[in-house]
Design an enzyme around this catalytic site. Sequence first.
Site, PDB file in Angstrom:
ATOM      1  N   TYR A  76       0.850  -1.195   0.000  1.00  0.00           N
ATOM      2  CA  TYR A  76       0.000   0.000   0.000  1.00  0.00           C
ATOM      3  C   TYR A  76       0.881   1.238   0.000  1.00  0.00           C
ATOM      4  CZ  TYR A  76      -4.960  -0.802   0.097  1.00  0.00           C
ATOM      5  OH  TYR A  76      -6.242  -1.046  -0.280  1.00  0.00           O
ATOM      6  N   GLU A  78      -0.668   4.815  -0.377  1.00  0.00           N
ATOM      7  CA  GLU A  78      -1.482   6.019  -0.600  1.00  0.00           C
ATOM      8  C   GLU A  78      -0.685   7.258  -0.233  1.00  0.00           C
ATOM      9  OE1 GLU A  78      -4.846   3.521   0.927  1.00  0.00           O
ATOM     10  OE2 GLU A  78      -5.885   5.427   0.617  1.00  0.00           O
ATOM     11  N   ASP A 253      -7.264  14.269 -23.985  1.00  0.00           N
ATOM     12  CA  ASP A 253      -7.197  12.845 -23.672  1.00  0.00           C
ATOM     13  C   ASP A 253      -6.530  12.170 -24.868  1.00  0.00           C
ATOM     14  OD1 ASP A 253      -7.628  10.159 -23.377  1.00  0.00           O
ATOM     15  OD2 ASP A 253      -9.725  10.345 -22.778  1.00  0.00           O
ATOM     16  N   THR A 282      -4.016   6.635 -21.393  1.00  0.00           N
ATOM     17  CA  THR A 282      -3.783   5.290 -20.885  1.00  0.00           C
ATOM     18  C   THR A 282      -2.366   4.936 -21.314  1.00  0.00           C
ATOM     19  OG1 THR A 282      -4.735   4.399 -22.908  1.00  0.00           O
ATOM     20  CG2 THR A 282      -6.170   4.469 -20.979  1.00  0.00           C
ATOM     21  N   LYS A 285      -2.330   1.353 -24.844  1.00  0.00           N
ATOM     22  CA  LYS A 285      -2.808   1.311 -26.243  1.00  0.00           C
ATOM     23  C   LYS A 285      -1.601   1.477 -27.161  1.00  0.00           C
ATOM     24  CE  LYS A 285      -7.504   2.827 -25.137  1.00  0.00           C
ATOM     25  NZ  LYS A 285      -7.591   3.559 -23.845  1.00  0.00           N
ATOM     26  N   ARG A 291      -1.599  -1.999 -18.546  1.00  0.00           N
ATOM     27  CA  ARG A 291      -2.911  -1.342 -18.447  1.00  0.00           C
ATOM     28  C   ARG A 291      -2.853  -0.311 -17.333  1.00  0.00           C
ATOM     29  NH1 ARG A 291      -6.301  -3.833 -21.578  1.00  0.00           N
ATOM     30  NH2 ARG A 291      -7.919  -2.392 -20.937  1.00  0.00           N
TER      31      ARG A 291
HETATM   32  N1  DSN Z   1     -12.147   1.036 -24.383  1.00  0.00           N
HETATM   33  C1  DSN Z   1     -11.245   1.965 -25.010  1.00  0.00           C
HETATM   34  C2  DSN Z   1     -11.328   1.887 -26.479  1.00  0.00           C
HETATM   35  O1  DSN Z   1     -11.521   0.787 -26.968  1.00  0.00           O
HETATM   36  O2  DSN Z   1     -11.177   2.869 -27.171  1.00  0.00           O
HETATM   37  C3  DSN Z   1     -11.459   3.332 -24.557  1.00  0.00           C
HETATM   38  O3  DSN Z   1     -11.807   3.345 -23.211  1.00  0.00           O
END
Ligand code: DSN
Length: 488
Positions: A76, A78, A253, A282, A285, A291
């Site tokens: 932990y 925090e 974003d 994120t 991707k 993730r």
């Molecule tokens: N789920 C993601 C996507 O496929 O674009 C975005 O949150």
Amino acid sequence: MTADSSLTAPGVEYAATASEAYRAALAVIESVEPRIAAATRKELADQRDSLKLIASENYASPAVLLTMGTWFSDKYAEGTIGHRFYAACQNVDTVEALAAEHARELFGAPYAYAQPHSGIDANLVAYWAILATRIEAPGLAELGAKNVNDLSEQDWEALRAKLGNQRLLGMSLETGGHLTHGFRPNVSGKMFHQRSYGTDPETGLIDYAAVAAAAREFKPLILVAGYSAYPRRVNFATMREIADEVGATLLVDMAHFAGLVAGKVFTGDEDPVPHAHVTTTTTHKSLRGPRGGLVLATEEYAPAVDKGCPMVLGGPLSHVMAAKAVALAEARQPAFREYAQAVADNAKALADGFLKRGARLVTGGTDNHLVLLDVTSFGLTGRQAESALLDAGVVTNRNSIPADPNGAWYTSGIRFGTPALTTRGFGAAEFDRVAELVVDVLKNTEPAAASNGPSKAKYTLADGVADRVHAASAEILAANPLYPGLTL
Ligand code: DSN
């Protein structure tokens, strides 16, 4: 394992070591819950055997994946670096500081926050940080409080009244925006008075004059740019001008295209980081990490973002922050720039492959990592197309298109992305072949009949097509193996 653990690197020196590591890990898992070990093996086999074209997915390196499987998971922590609510966080501090340092260096950002567990968390942290900076800070000064922890319940009451009237302008879901950009059923559509901007009905492109007009009329506190299903680049300098004109904070974003920013494919006006007040992403991707989420901010917004825990988040996932640091270190290697450029070149090859076979694409093409195919030209819904493609081993996801006649569930589009297969080594020729295989499936799929006309979900795929496409894709996949040399 060397820094050059690129998945497609010839020689694959890491493979023997990674194979040993995974064999040992699976043997340990097997001794406790063999079905999980079996599912883990099967997942690798399935990913190896399919054409993964989901635009938001990728294949992280063994270094990134292995980093997540450690005892950092047990800790932990925090709080923030050097200021934790738990004892013995010295190694988590090292990990979080390294993740933030790599992020700052990679993206040229003054400040980076590596704790968000996901993109949605990153956006929530960003929203609250913007509210805290824009609304709470003057409130705090008036109330003689140093920080939000000094506020009484009455003070909070007063602040809540101000917070509840804030406005957010983001891209609509059906033209490519994300749930968290003010979509009504999402918390972002409930915590703000929201309005959406769309795209030009003729071209499918963002109409900046229309965004500016909407901003002038609506006067948002936050202008959100960025997308999940818009196949084009965005001019973030123009978005910042619009935000400045109406006194809005620009939040970008970049979850989908962070890899193209990291790899310097998007530079100048197309690089959000120098233009946005706050940038979220994120890490899994096109950035090809674990993730998770990340927030980048200017000095002005940094103090509030740094309070993501406890405002929005609980204990950070230290093992994932460690993997973010490893992935960001990989993205700082020259090879990542080549990868990012290939992602964009391959998307163009895929789009051209569709166009020359008569398919209709939203915006007529792409200049990022994704392609949005309008499947109504094949007489299908997105749901039917997605299922028929899956029968043939082509993994995609259905997606709304602008003014979608089939709504958000059945949809009329299929979204394709090139980040994952580019990691496997696919080039333009392979993506042209992928387009051919996809068109083969869609041309040979018919909607099934329902009691009140054609079904929106059921379909028939002509005999032999799935086998034909499976066989053709097996050849390309074998020539571009996933985790080459990795044997379980
Ligand atoms: N789920 C993601 C996507 O496929 O674009 C975005 O949150």
